[in-house]
Design a protein around this motif. Structure first.
Motif, PDB file in Angstrom:
ATOM      1  N   GLY A  48       0.815  -1.201   0.000  1.00  9.96           N
ATOM      2  CA  GLY A  48       0.000   0.000   0.000  1.00  9.96           C
ATOM      3  C   GLY A  48       0.846   1.248   0.000  1.00  9.96           C
ATOM      4  O   GLY A  48       2.072   1.187   0.130  1.00  9.96           O
ATOM      5  N   ALA A  49       0.176   2.386  -0.118  1.00  7.07           N
ATOM      6  CA  ALA A  49       0.851   3.678  -0.090  1.00  7.07           C
ATOM      7  C   ALA A  49       0.705   4.338   1.270  1.00  7.07           C
ATOM      8  O   ALA A  49       1.138   5.463   1.459  1.00  7.07           O
ATOM      9  CB  ALA A  49       0.289   4.583  -1.184  1.00  7.07           C
ATOM     10  N   GLY A  50       0.111   3.661   2.192  1.00  5.47           N
ATOM     11  CA  GLY A  50      -0.077   4.200   3.533  1.00  5.47           C
ATOM     12  C   GLY A  50      -0.091   3.070   4.533  1.00  5.47           C
ATOM     13  O   GLY A  50       0.416   1.988   4.257  1.00  5.47           O
ATOM     14  N   PRO A  51      -0.725   3.299   5.648  1.00  7.27           N
ATOM     15  CA  PRO A  51      -0.685   2.279   6.696  1.00  7.27           C
ATOM     16  C   PRO A  51      -1.560   1.056   6.409  1.00  7.27           C
ATOM     17  O   PRO A  51      -1.381   0.017   7.022  1.00  7.27           O
ATOM     18  CB  PRO A  51      -1.201   3.024   7.926  1.00  7.27           C
ATOM     19  CG  PRO A  51      -2.068   4.111   7.377  1.00  7.27           C
ATOM     20  CD  PRO A  51      -1.421   4.513   6.066  1.00  7.27           C
ATOM     21  N   LYS A  52      -2.491   1.168   5.466  1.00 11.58           N
ATOM     22  CA  LYS A  52      -3.404   0.063   5.168  1.00 11.58           C
ATOM     23  C   LYS A  52      -3.079  -0.529   3.798  1.00 11.58           C
ATOM     24  O   LYS A  52      -3.065   0.178   2.795  1.00 11.58           O
ATOM     25  CB  LYS A  52      -4.839   0.572   5.162  1.00 11.58           C
ATOM     26  CG  LYS A  52      -5.865  -0.481   4.824  1.00 11.58           C
ATOM     27  CD  LYS A  52      -7.217   0.189   4.603  1.00 11.58           C
ATOM     28  CE  LYS A  52      -8.173  -0.699   3.865  1.00 11.58           C
ATOM     29  NZ  LYS A  52      -7.747  -1.083   2.538  1.00 11.58           N
ATOM     30  N   PRO A  53      -2.843  -1.841   3.727  1.00  8.27           N
ATOM     31  CA  PRO A  53      -2.592  -2.442   2.417  1.00  8.27           C
ATOM     32  C   PRO A  53      -3.874  -2.513   1.592  1.00  8.27           C
ATOM     33  O   PRO A  53      -4.948  -2.774   2.126  1.00  8.27           O
ATOM     34  CB  PRO A  53      -2.079  -3.841   2.758  1.00  8.27           C
ATOM     35  CG  PRO A  53      -2.548  -4.113   4.132  1.00  8.27           C
ATOM     36  CD  PRO A  53      -2.727  -2.795   4.821  1.00  8.27           C
ATOM     37  N   ASP A  54      -3.748  -2.264   0.286  1.00  5.44           N
ATOM     38  CA  ASP A  54      -4.904  -2.391  -0.592  1.00  5.44           C
ATOM     39  C   ASP A  54      -4.639  -3.291  -1.783  1.00  5.44           C
ATOM     40  O   ASP A  54      -5.524  -3.540  -2.593  1.00  5.44           O
ATOM     41  CB  ASP A  54      -5.430  -1.026  -1.046  1.00  5.44           C
ATOM     42  CG  ASP A  54      -4.359  -0.136  -1.636  1.00  5.44           C
ATOM     43  OD1 ASP A  54      -3.361  -0.640  -2.170  1.00  5.44           O
ATOM     44  OD2 ASP A  54      -4.532   1.092  -1.568  1.00  5.44           O
ATOM     45  N   PHE A  55      -3.413  -3.797  -1.888  1.00  3.08           N
ATOM     46  CA  PHE A  55      -3.064  -4.747  -2.941  1.00  3.08           C
ATOM     47  C   PHE A  55      -2.380  -5.943  -2.292  1.00  3.08           C
ATOM     48  O   PHE A  55      -1.391  -5.784  -1.579  1.00  3.08           O
ATOM     49  CB  PHE A  55      -2.137  -4.093  -3.966  1.00  3.08           C
ATOM     50  CG  PHE A  55      -1.618  -5.051  -4.998  1.00  3.08           C
ATOM     51  CD1 PHE A  55      -2.466  -5.582  -5.954  1.00  3.08           C
ATOM     52  CD2 PHE A  55      -0.293  -5.421  -5.002  1.00  3.08           C
ATOM     53  CE1 PHE A  55      -1.989  -6.473  -6.897  1.00  3.08           C
ATOM     54  CE2 PHE A  55       0.191  -6.315  -5.943  1.00  3.08           C
ATOM     55  CZ  PHE A  55      -0.662  -6.840  -6.894  1.00  3.08           C
ATOM     56  N   TRP A  56      -2.932  -7.134  -2.530  1.00  4.03           N
ATOM     57  CA  TRP A  56      -2.448  -8.343  -1.862  1.00  4.03           C
ATOM     58  C   TRP A  56      -2.057  -9.420  -2.860  1.00  4.03           C
ATOM     59  O   TRP A  56      -2.713  -9.574  -3.900  1.00  4.03           O
ATOM     60  CB  TRP A  56      -3.553  -8.925  -0.979  1.00  4.03           C
ATOM     61  CG  TRP A  56      -3.842  -8.123   0.238  1.00  4.03           C
ATOM     62  CD1 TRP A  56      -4.703  -7.063   0.335  1.00  4.03           C
ATOM     63  CD2 TRP A  56      -3.282  -8.301   1.533  1.00  4.03           C
ATOM     64  NE1 TRP A  56      -4.710  -6.581   1.625  1.00  4.03           N
ATOM     65  CE2 TRP A  56      -3.849  -7.329   2.379  1.00  4.03           C
ATOM     66  CE3 TRP A  56      -2.367  -9.206   2.064  1.00  4.03           C
ATOM     67  CZ2 TRP A  56      -3.524  -7.225   3.718  1.00  4.03           C
ATOM     68  CZ3 TRP A  56      -2.039  -9.107   3.404  1.00  4.03           C
ATOM     69  CH2 TRP A  56      -2.613  -8.118   4.213  1.00  4.03           C
ATOM     70  N   ILE A  57      -1.009 -10.168  -2.518  1.00  7.03           N
ATOM     71  CA  ILE A  57      -0.693 -11.397  -3.223  1.00  7.03           C
ATOM     72  C   ILE A  57      -0.692 -12.522  -2.195  1.00  7.03           C
ATOM     73  O   ILE A  57      -0.453 -12.289  -1.007  1.00  7.03           O
ATOM     74  CB  ILE A  57       0.660 -11.342  -3.965  1.00  7.03           C
ATOM     75  CG1 ILE A  57       1.820 -11.055  -2.995  1.00  7.03           C
ATOM     76  CG2 ILE A  57       0.605 -10.312  -5.093  1.00  7.03           C
ATOM     77  CD1 ILE A  57       3.195 -11.230  -3.599  1.00  7.03           C
ATOM     78  N   GLY A  58      -0.987 -13.725  -2.650  1.00  2.00           N
ATOM     79  CA  GLY A  58      -1.015 -14.861  -1.743  1.00  2.00           C
ATOM     80  C   GLY A  58      -0.373 -16.076  -2.366  1.00  2.00           C
ATOM     81  O   GLY A  58      -0.371 -16.246  -3.589  1.00  2.00           O
ATOM     82  N   SER A  59       0.197 -16.921  -1.538  1.00  3.38           N
ATOM     83  CA  SER A  59       0.845 -18.137  -2.027  1.00  3.38           C
ATOM     84  C   SER A  59      -0.204 -19.139  -2.482  1.00  3.38           C
ATOM     85  O   SER A  59      -1.392 -19.010  -2.180  1.00  3.38           O
ATOM     86  CB  SER A  59       1.724 -18.738  -0.927  1.00  3.38           C
ATOM     87  OG  SER A  59       0.950 -19.156   0.174  1.00  3.38           O
ATOM     88  N   GLY A  60       0.246 -20.144  -3.202  1.00  7.01           N
ATOM     89  CA  GLY A  60      -0.638 -21.236  -3.580  1.00  7.01           C
ATOM     90  C   GLY A  60      -1.281 -21.120  -4.936  1.00  7.01           C
ATOM     91  O   GLY A  60      -2.135 -21.935  -5.285  1.00  7.01           O
ATOM     92  N   GLY A  61      -0.885 -20.126  -5.723  1.00 10.16           N
ATOM     93  CA  GLY A  61      -1.470 -19.993  -7.057  1.00 10.16           C
ATOM     94  C   GLY A  61      -0.799 -20.907  -8.059  1.00 10.16           C
ATOM     95  O   GLY A  61       0.255 -21.480  -7.793  1.00 10.16           O
ATOM     96  N   ARG A  62      -1.426 -21.033  -9.203  1.00 13.59           N
ATOM     97  CA  ARG A  62      -0.862 -21.814 -10.298  1.00 13.59           C
ATOM     98  C   ARG A  62      -0.460 -20.861 -11.412  1.00 13.59           C
ATOM     99  O   ARG A  62      -1.186 -19.925 -11.736  1.00 13.59           O
ATOM    100  CB  ARG A  62      -1.899 -22.792 -10.852  1.00 13.59           C
ATOM    101  CG  ARG A  62      -2.336 -23.842  -9.889  1.00 13.59           C
ATOM    102  CD  ARG A  62      -3.262 -24.873 -10.556  1.00 13.59           C
ATOM    103  NE  ARG A  62      -3.780 -24.496 -11.854  1.00 13.59           N
ATOM    104  CZ  ARG A  62      -5.065 -24.177 -12.096  1.00 13.59           C
ATOM    105  NH1 ARG A  62      -5.940 -24.177 -11.112  1.00 13.59           N
ATOM    106  NH2 ARG A  62      -5.466 -23.866 -13.304  1.00 13.59           N
ATOM    107  N   ALA A  63       0.688 -21.120 -12.028  1.00  7.91           N
ATOM    108  CA  ALA A  63       1.160 -20.265 -13.111  1.00  7.91           C
ATOM    109  C   ALA A  63       0.226 -20.303 -14.319  1.00  7.91           C
ATOM    110  O   ALA A  63       0.198 -19.370 -15.107  1.00  7.91           O
ATOM    111  CB  ALA A  63       2.574 -20.679 -13.524  1.00  7.91           C
ATOM    112  N   ASP A  64      -0.560 -21.359 -14.473  1.00  4.62           N
ATOM    113  CA  ASP A  64      -1.464 -21.461 -15.608  1.00  4.62           C
ATOM    114  C   ASP A  64      -2.886 -20.998 -15.284  1.00  4.62           C
ATOM    115  O   ASP A  64      -3.813 -21.208 -16.059  1.00  4.62           O
ATOM    116  CB  ASP A  64      -1.494 -22.893 -16.137  1.00  4.62           C
ATOM    117  CG  ASP A  64      -2.047 -23.882 -15.113  1.00  4.62           C
ATOM    118  OD1 ASP A  64      -2.126 -23.554 -13.920  1.00  4.62           O
ATOM    119  OD2 ASP A  64      -2.403 -24.993 -15.526  1.00  4.62           O
TER     120      ASP A  64
END
Length: 129
Positions: A48-64
Motif C-alpha cells: 500500500g501507499a499508507g498504513p493500510k494495504p490495498d493490494f495483496w498477493i497470496g501463495s498457492g497460485g498456479r502459473a497457468d
C-alpha cells in the motif's frame, strides 16, 4: 469503490520481491505480511501507499491460472516510466512501453508489464504533462 484486491501467485517469495521493486516508484511498499501458519492456509503480502494495504498477493497460485489486470495510479508520468523500468529490472516482461494511450483519453499515460505469473500490471497517470 474498491477497498482492496488480491490474487494468488505461483512463487510467493519471487512475486513479493517483484512487487516490492516494481511498486516502489509509485510510492507503494510492503505494509503487512502474514504467514501460512497465521492464516491456516496461505501466506499473504499486502502492499500500500499508507498504513493500510490495498493490494495483496497470496501463495498457492498456479502459473497457468486465469490472469488478472491491475492498474496502479501514478503521481506523474515520470513515476510511470520509473515503474516500468523497475518492473523490468525485477524480472517483469514488457507488455506495453510507457506512453500516451489517447484511445482511452487524451492524457492517459500508462505502462504495462507482465509479472512473474503473467498478470498484466499497469501504472497510469491521468494528468496532463
Amino acid at each position: 469503490m474498491i477497498d482492496h484486491i488480491g490474487f494468488p501467485v505461483s512463487d510467493f517469495e519471487r512475486s513479493k520481491a517483484f512487487y516490492t521493486a516494481a511498486l516502489a516508484p509509485l510510492g507503494y511498499g510492503l505494509v503487512m505480511a502474514v504467514t501460512a501458519e497465521e492464516t491456516g492456509a496461505a501466506a499473504h503480502a499486502g502492499f500500500g501507499a499508507g498504513p493500510k494495504p490495498d493490494f495483496w498477493i497470496g501463495s498457492g497460485g498456479r502459473a497457468d491460472a486465469l490472469r488478472v489486470h491491475v492498474a496502479f495510479v501514478a503521481a506523474d508520468r515520470a513515476a510511470v516510466d520509473a515503474f516500468h523500468a523497475a518492473a523490468l529490472a525485477a524480472g517483469g516482461t514488457d507488455n506495453g512501453a510507457p506512453g500516451l494511450r489517447p484511445h482511452y483519453h487524451p492524457n492517459y499515460y500508462g505502462a504495462f508489464v507482465l509479472d512473474p505469473d503473467g498478470h498484466n500490471i499497469e501504472a497510469v497517470c491521468h494528468r496532463p504533462a
